[in-house]
Design an enzyme around this catalytic site. Structure first.
Site, PDB file in Angstrom:
ATOM      1  N   GLU A   1       0.873  -1.166   0.000  1.00 46.07           N
ATOM      2  CA  GLU A   1       0.000   0.000   0.000  1.00 46.07           C
ATOM      3  C   GLU A   1       0.912   1.219   0.000  1.00 46.07           C
ATOM      4  O   GLU A   1       1.689   1.418   0.931  1.00 46.07           O
ATOM      5  CB  GLU A   1      -0.896   0.004   1.236  1.00 46.07           C
ATOM      6  CG  GLU A   1      -1.822  -1.192   1.296  1.00 46.07           C
ATOM      7  CD  GLU A   1      -2.570  -1.300   2.622  1.00 46.07           C
ATOM      8  OE1 GLU A   1      -2.316  -0.480   3.531  1.00 46.07           O
ATOM      9  OE2 GLU A   1      -3.403  -2.211   2.737  1.00 46.07           O
TER      10      GLU A   1
ATOM     11  N   GLY B   1       8.694   3.603   4.249  1.00 49.21           N
ATOM     12  CA  GLY B   1       8.062   2.288   4.283  1.00 49.21           C
ATOM     13  C   GLY B   1       6.759   2.241   3.504  1.00 49.21           C
ATOM     14  O   GLY B   1       6.339   1.172   3.059  1.00 49.21           O
TER      15      GLY B   1
ATOM     16  N   GLU C   1      -6.788  29.524   2.569  1.00 43.05           N
ATOM     17  CA  GLU C   1      -8.082  29.746   3.221  1.00 43.05           C
ATOM     18  C   GLU C   1      -8.474  28.636   4.187  1.00 43.05           C
ATOM     19  O   GLU C   1      -9.284  28.861   5.083  1.00 43.05           O
ATOM     20  CB  GLU C   1      -9.181  29.972   2.186  1.00 43.05           C
ATOM     21  CG  GLU C   1      -9.479  28.768   1.319  1.00 43.05           C
ATOM     22  CD  GLU C   1     -10.580  29.037   0.305  1.00 43.05           C
ATOM     23  OE1 GLU C   1     -11.281  28.075  -0.044  1.00 43.05           O
ATOM     24  OE2 GLU C   1     -10.742  30.195  -0.121  1.00 43.05           O
TER      25      GLU C   1
END
Length: 182
Positions: free
Chosen positions: A38, A115, A140
Site C-alpha cells: 500500500e 516504508g 483559506e
C-alpha cells in the site's frame, strides 16, 4: 537487479486526492514470492528554518487533524505542480509567517516515511529574514499562530510533545549542533 528489489507485477490507484494518491502494488519479492504494498504518492514538500535577527526560530502552531491536536512546526508546505522547491519554500515562508528572506540555502532532502510513502521534504534555511508589509496570508483552509522561540525553548517544546514531527525536530537538532560547534 538492485539488492532486495521488489518487481512490480500490478499497480492500481485506488484513491486520488488533493494532497495524496493511494495505490496498491502487487510485487514479486527477491525470494520469488509475491506480496501487496500500500503506497502513498505525494508531490513532495519543503520546510524552512527561519531565524530572526535575535536568533529566535520562527515557527507556527496549527491543528493537525491526523493527530487530533495542535503542534508547533517550522513553516512547510507541499510542492505545486512544476514549482521548484526553493520557490515553494519562499512562498510558504511568506504565507505562513509574513517573512521573506534574502536567500534560501538548501540543507538536505529526506524521505518522511519510506516504508509506505514517497514524500520527499526539501529543508532550507532562510538567510536574513525580514517582515513583508503586504505578505500573502495562509491558505483559506489553514489557520496558524506565529511563534518565535529560542533553541532551548524549542528543545523544551520537544520534551513537552508540542513539537512532535520529524522535520521540526530535525531542524531544532540542526540548530542545536550549529550552536555546539561554534
Amino acid at each position: 537487479m538492485k539488492k532486495f528489489e521488489e518487481k512490480t507485477l500490478t499497480s492500481e490507484t485506488i484513491y486520488q486526492g488533493k494532497i495524496i494518491d493511494l495505490q496498491i502494488d502487487e510485487v514479486e519479492l527477491p525470494n520469488g514470492k509475491t506480496s501487496k504494498r500500500e503506497l502513498i504518492k505525494h508531490p513532495g514538500a519543503v520546510a524552512v528554518i527561519a531565524l530572526t535577527p535575535e536568533g529566535r526560530i520562527v515557527m507556527v502552531e496549527q491543528y493537525r487533524k491526523a493527530l487530533e491536536k495542535s503542534i508547533v512546526e517550522i513553516p512547510a508546505g507541499k510542492l505545486e505542480p512544476g514549482e521548484e522547491p526553493v520557490k515553494t519554500a519562499a512562498r510558504e515562508l511568506e504565507e505562513e509567517t509574513g517573512y521573506g528572506c534574502e536567500n534560501l540555502r538548501h540543507l538536505i532532502s529526506f524521505y518522511t516515511s519510506p516504508g509506505f510513502a514517497d514524500e520527499l521534504v526539501h529543508l532550507y534555511i532562510a538567510e536574513n529574514i525580514t517582515r513583508i508589509e503586504d505578505a500573502r496570508g495562509p491558505d483559506e483552509d489553514e489557520f496558524v499562530d506565529l511563534i518565535e522561540v529560542t533553541v532551548e525553548e524549542a528543545l523544551n517544546l520537544i520534551k513537552e510533545k508540542k513539537i512532535y514531527d520529524a522535520k521540526t525536530a530535525y531542524a531544532v537538532q540542526y540548530l542545536q549542533l550549529q550552536q555546539f560547534y561554534k
